[in-house]
Write an enzyme that holds these catalytic residues in place. Structure first.
Site, short mmCIF file in Angstrom:
data_model
loop_
_atom_site.label_atom_id
_atom_site.label_comp_id
_atom_site.label_asym_id
_atom_site.label_seq_id
_atom_site.Cartn_x
_atom_site.Cartn_y
_atom_site.Cartn_z
N LYS A 1 -29.41 37.50 -74.23
CA LYS A 1 -28.03 37.95 -73.97
C LYS A 1 -27.21 37.94 -75.26
CE LYS A 1 -24.85 34.83 -72.34
NZ LYS A 1 -23.64 34.72 -73.17
N ASN A 2 -27.29 36.81 -75.98
CA ASN A 2 -26.40 36.66 -77.13
C ASN A 2 -26.82 37.49 -78.33
OD1 ASN A 2 -24.78 35.05 -75.65
ND2 ASN A 2 -25.51 33.11 -76.50
N CYS B 1 -16.97 31.92 -71.01
CA CYS B 1 -16.86 30.63 -70.34
C CYS B 1 -15.66 29.84 -70.85
CB CYS B 1 -18.12 29.82 -70.62
SG CYS B 1 -19.58 30.48 -69.83
N ARG C 1 -11.23 28.97 -78.08
CA ARG C 1 -12.02 30.06 -78.66
C ARG C 1 -11.11 30.83 -79.62
NH1 ARG C 1 -16.48 30.93 -74.94
NH2 ARG C 1 -17.54 31.76 -76.75
N PRO C 2 -10.68 30.19 -80.70
CA PRO C 2 -9.77 30.88 -81.62
C PRO C 2 -10.47 32.00 -82.39
CG PRO C 2 -10.44 28.79 -82.54
CD PRO C 2 -11.08 28.88 -81.18
N VAL C 3 -9.68 32.87 -83.01
CA VAL C 3 -10.27 33.95 -83.83
C VAL C 3 -9.76 33.87 -85.27
CG1 VAL C 3 -10.75 35.60 -81.99
CG2 VAL C 3 -8.49 35.56 -83.02
N ASP C 4 -9.30 32.70 -85.67
CA ASP C 4 -8.74 32.59 -87.02
C ASP C 4 -9.73 33.02 -88.11
OD1 ASP C 4 -10.02 30.24 -86.01
OD2 ASP C 4 -9.37 29.14 -87.79
N LEU C 5 -11.01 32.67 -87.93
CA LEU C 5 -11.98 33.01 -88.98
C LEU C 5 -12.25 34.52 -89.03
CD1 LEU C 5 -14.44 30.04 -88.38
CD2 LEU C 5 -12.73 30.27 -90.19
N ASP D 1 -25.72 25.49 -76.22
CA ASP D 1 -26.01 26.22 -74.98
C ASP D 1 -27.13 25.57 -74.16
OD1 ASP D 1 -24.06 27.96 -75.72
OD2 ASP D 1 -25.39 29.58 -76.34
N VAL E 1 -19.74 21.33 -80.85
CA VAL E 1 -19.42 22.74 -81.11
C VAL E 1 -18.17 23.18 -80.33
CG1 VAL E 1 -20.26 25.13 -81.03
CG2 VAL E 1 -21.83 23.26 -81.61
N ARG F 1 -24.23 35.64 -65.31
CA ARG F 1 -23.82 36.23 -66.59
C ARG F 1 -24.92 36.07 -67.65
NH1 ARG F 1 -19.67 33.28 -68.77
NH2 ARG F 1 -20.30 34.51 -70.56
C1 EPZ Z 1 -21.68 32.24 -79.59
O1 EPZ Z 1 -20.32 32.13 -79.26
C2 EPZ Z 1 -22.40 32.38 -78.26
N1 EPZ Z 1 -21.92 33.57 -77.58
C3 EPZ Z 1 -22.18 31.15 -77.42
O2 EPZ Z 1 -22.96 31.26 -76.26
C4 EPZ Z 1 -22.67 29.93 -78.20
O3 EPZ Z 1 -22.37 28.77 -77.46
C5 EPZ Z 1 -21.97 29.86 -79.55
O4 EPZ Z 1 -22.17 31.10 -80.27
C6 EPZ Z 1 -22.47 28.73 -80.43
O5 EPZ Z 1 -23.84 28.84 -80.62
C7 EPZ Z 1 -22.38 34.77 -77.92
O6 EPZ Z 1 -23.19 34.92 -78.82
C8 EPZ Z 1 -21.89 35.94 -77.16
P1 EPZ Z 1 -18.74 30.34 -82.41
P2 EPZ Z 1 -19.21 32.24 -80.39
O7 EPZ Z 1 -17.77 31.33 -82.94
O8 EPZ Z 1 -19.63 33.22 -81.39
C9 EPZ Z 1 -14.98 27.64 -83.51
C10 EPZ Z 1 -23.40 31.04 -73.96
O9 EPZ Z 1 -23.38 30.11 -73.12
N2 EPZ Z 1 -14.33 28.84 -84.07
O10 EPZ Z 1 -19.91 29.96 -83.24
O11 EPZ Z 1 -17.94 32.44 -79.69
C11 EPZ Z 1 -14.96 27.66 -81.98
O12 EPZ Z 1 -13.74 27.20 -81.50
C12 EPZ Z 1 -22.31 31.19 -74.99
O13 EPZ Z 1 -24.27 31.90 -73.97
C13 EPZ Z 1 -13.16 28.70 -84.76
O14 EPZ Z 1 -12.63 27.60 -84.94
O15 EPZ Z 1 -19.26 30.77 -80.99
C14 EPZ Z 1 -16.11 26.76 -81.63
O16 EPZ Z 1 -15.65 25.44 -81.61
C15 EPZ Z 1 -21.18 30.27 -74.80
N3 EPZ Z 1 -12.54 29.82 -85.24
C16 EPZ Z 1 -17.08 26.95 -82.80
O17 EPZ Z 1 -16.34 27.63 -83.83
C17 EPZ Z 1 -13.07 31.06 -85.07
O18 EPZ Z 1 -12.47 32.03 -85.55
C18 EPZ Z 1 -18.30 27.78 -82.46
O19 EPZ Z 1 -17.91 29.05 -82.02
C19 EPZ Z 1 -14.27 31.18 -84.36
C20 EPZ Z 1 -14.88 30.06 -83.86
#
Ligand code: EPZ
Length: 473
Positions: free
Chosen positions: A61-62, A154, A159-163, A350, A372, A445
């Site tokens: 999926k991911n 979920c 789930r911020p988007v600052d980065l 996950d 995480v 999902r």
């Molecule tokens: C991906 O989510 C996966 N989703 C998630 O799978 C998975 O848990 C996660 O990576 C970690 O491995 C998809 O690939 C669609 P991240 P993603 O950005 O990309 C922080 C599942 O169950 N962060 O690596 O959203 C954030 O808050 C799902 O299949 C910032 O601070 O994960 C989190 O604490 C759930 N600022 C950490 O990074 C940002 O701009 C990890 O998030 C972005 C993220």
């Protein structure tokens, strides 16, 4: 700085013509929505179960989601094979179609031709259905998407988007929050420009988005402290196959030399490493022996090590087949172990909830640390309903195991998120009596045909789908 929206990275006039695949000019309406997944359906599991046999692992999926998003960057048709049939992948296909892409779903293949897409304003309803929110920010035309929190996937923490925003700005984008949406466009009115950006945290989504965006930027981009997850590597593979110039995916630095256009290509989605790990844990919690393929063993090596230390035997039967044997010959129970989640190659967040379910049946006490996401412990309360003994303090849980194997007993827990929901399914397999899990749409999902797959391994699992008003008359 531009004062109005303007196209950026639109293919330049000297770009080669983009042939439209004739089969896609008038495609039939794609079956983008799944009809067999009812929001109020329940899974009823009668345990304890013993599993045996072989299970086929679906595509990831991911990995499918960002690669589907990346097809928006390509001229001509992209063909993705081994895409799992899930509500998330169907929602992503729907997002692409709502943007004007021609999308055909043929079994586990999805064909996308995005030549007709001229703006990127996804329908918020479609975005809300899955984990796709921010990938579309990297698209080459002016883009807008609802902010990531609270509308994505979920509810497992912030789930911020600052980065994403900082990274896109480093490539010359203007990114603003307007009318509740994140809106992005090129500051110079022409296109993104290569730049240097170091992520504060190796976010998977931010790495994927910035890598996609940099593929069509003018010049070279250096991204550092990036995510090393297999899904990042798979996306890079697809982009390279489509003509992008990317080096370093899978390490903590990625260098991208921008190209003026990308072409459609074909790719086969990797097996889902989280589904693989989940079935390994299903075998462990039921003290069973099962095999599974196709898998990429190196994607689950962290779990493999933990399960071996707990007392399971795990054998690689062929390059893509794993067998897990959790049956004790001397009556000894599996031993508990500690887990701390982290970015790849550390223990995957996950698989944390499903692992917690297993630990409730192991010897001794175990500590589970979630590093995480800051709210990914919701399943613990639901596991308590089945008799588990877990104490949660912030993002750490103390799991008190049982000395003589599982003493879990059936109950009626609620799945509140995807992986947390799956931890309840695993606990239900091990529990004595009936476990009736509601909130199954969360599980659908991310797990293709989960009830059928478990049934084929010998579990007593039924899906209860409530009759609609018209059906009951
Ligand atoms: C991906 O989510 C996966 N989703 C998630 O799978 C998975 O848990 C996660 O990576 C970690 O491995 C998809 O690939 C669609 P991240 P993603 O950005 O990309 C922080 C599942 O169950 N962060 O690596 O959203 C954030 O808050 C799902 O299949 C910032 O601070 O994960 C989190 O604490 C759930 N600022 C950490 O990074 C940002 O701009 C990890 O998030 C972005 C993220």
């Amino acid at each position: 700085m531009a004062t109005s929206f303007c196209s950026f990275n639109v293919p330049k006039s000297q770009d080669p013509p983009k042939p439209l695949n004739p089969s896609l000019q008038n495609p039939p309406s794609p079956p983008l929505h799944l009809h067999n997944q009812n929001h109020s359906s329940k899974l009823v599991i009668t345990g304890p179960s013993k599993l045996s046999g072989h299970v086929a692992i679906s595509g990831s999926k991911n990995s499918s989601l960002p690669i589907l998003a990346a097809t928006l960057f390509c001229s001509g048709t992209s063909k993705l094979a081994n895409v799992p049939c899930l509500s998330d992948t169907r929602a992503m296909a729907s997002v692409l179609a709502s943007l004007g892409a021609e999308v055909q779903v043929l079994g586990d293949e999805i064909l996308v031709n995005a030549d007709g897409v001229r703006s990127v304003e996804p329908c918020p309803d479609e975005i809300r259905k899955c984990e796709v929110g921010s990938s579309s920010l990297g698209r080459c035309w002016p883009g807008s998407a609802p902010p990531r929190s609270p509308c994505r996937g979920c509810d497992i923490g912030a789930r911020p988007v600052d980065l994403y925003v900082q990274g896109l700005r480093a490539l010359g984008a203007v990114v603003e929050l307007r009318d509740g949406k994140v809106q992005a466009y090129a500051a110079n009115g022409r296109g993104l420009v290569g730049g240097t950006f170091q992520l504060d945290y190796p976010s998977v989504g931010a790495t994927e988005t910035l890598m996609m965006a940099a593929c069509l930027a003018d010049g070279v981009t250096l991204l550092s402290n990036v995510a090393k997850e297999p899904e990042v590597v798979a996306l890079a593979r697809f982009l390279i196959e489509s003509g992008a110039c990317i080096e370093g995916a899978g390490s903590n630095k990625i260098v991208i030399k921008g190209k003026s256009w990308l072409h459609g290509s074909e790719c086969k989605i990797d097996p889902d490493r989280i589904e693989t790990g989940t079935f390994m844990l299903a075998a462990a919690i039921t003290r069973s022996c099962i095999s599974m393929s196709p898998v990429i063993p190196s994607h689950v090596s962290c779990l493999t090590e933990k399960l071996r230390a707990a007392g399971c035997k795990i054998r690689q039967r062929s390059h893509d087949t794993l067998e897990i044997l959790a049956v004790s010959t001397d009556g000894a129970n599996l031993n508990g172990f500690n887990v701390k989640t982290g970015p790849f190659p550390a223990f995957p967040t996950d698989l944390q909830p499903q692992t917690m379910a297993l630990l409730t049946t192991c010897n001794g006490s175990s500590i589970v640390e979630e590093s995480v996401f800051n709210k990914r412990m919701g399943h613990a309360n639901e596991l308590l309903k089945l008799g588990a003994r877990i104490q949660v303090c912030g993002s750490t849980a103390l799991v008190l195991g049982k000395d003589k194997g599982s003493l879990l007993s059936g109950s009626s827990p609620i799945a509140k998120d995807l992986r947390g929901g799956m931890s309840l399914v695993l606990a239900g397999l091990a529990a004595t009596g009936n476990t009736e899990i509601s909130g199954v749409s969360h599980i659908d999902r991310g797990y293709e045909n989960i009830d059928a797959k478990l049934q084929s391994l010998g579990a007593d699992v039924k899906r209860l789908i409530p009759l609609t008003c018209s059906e009951s008359q």
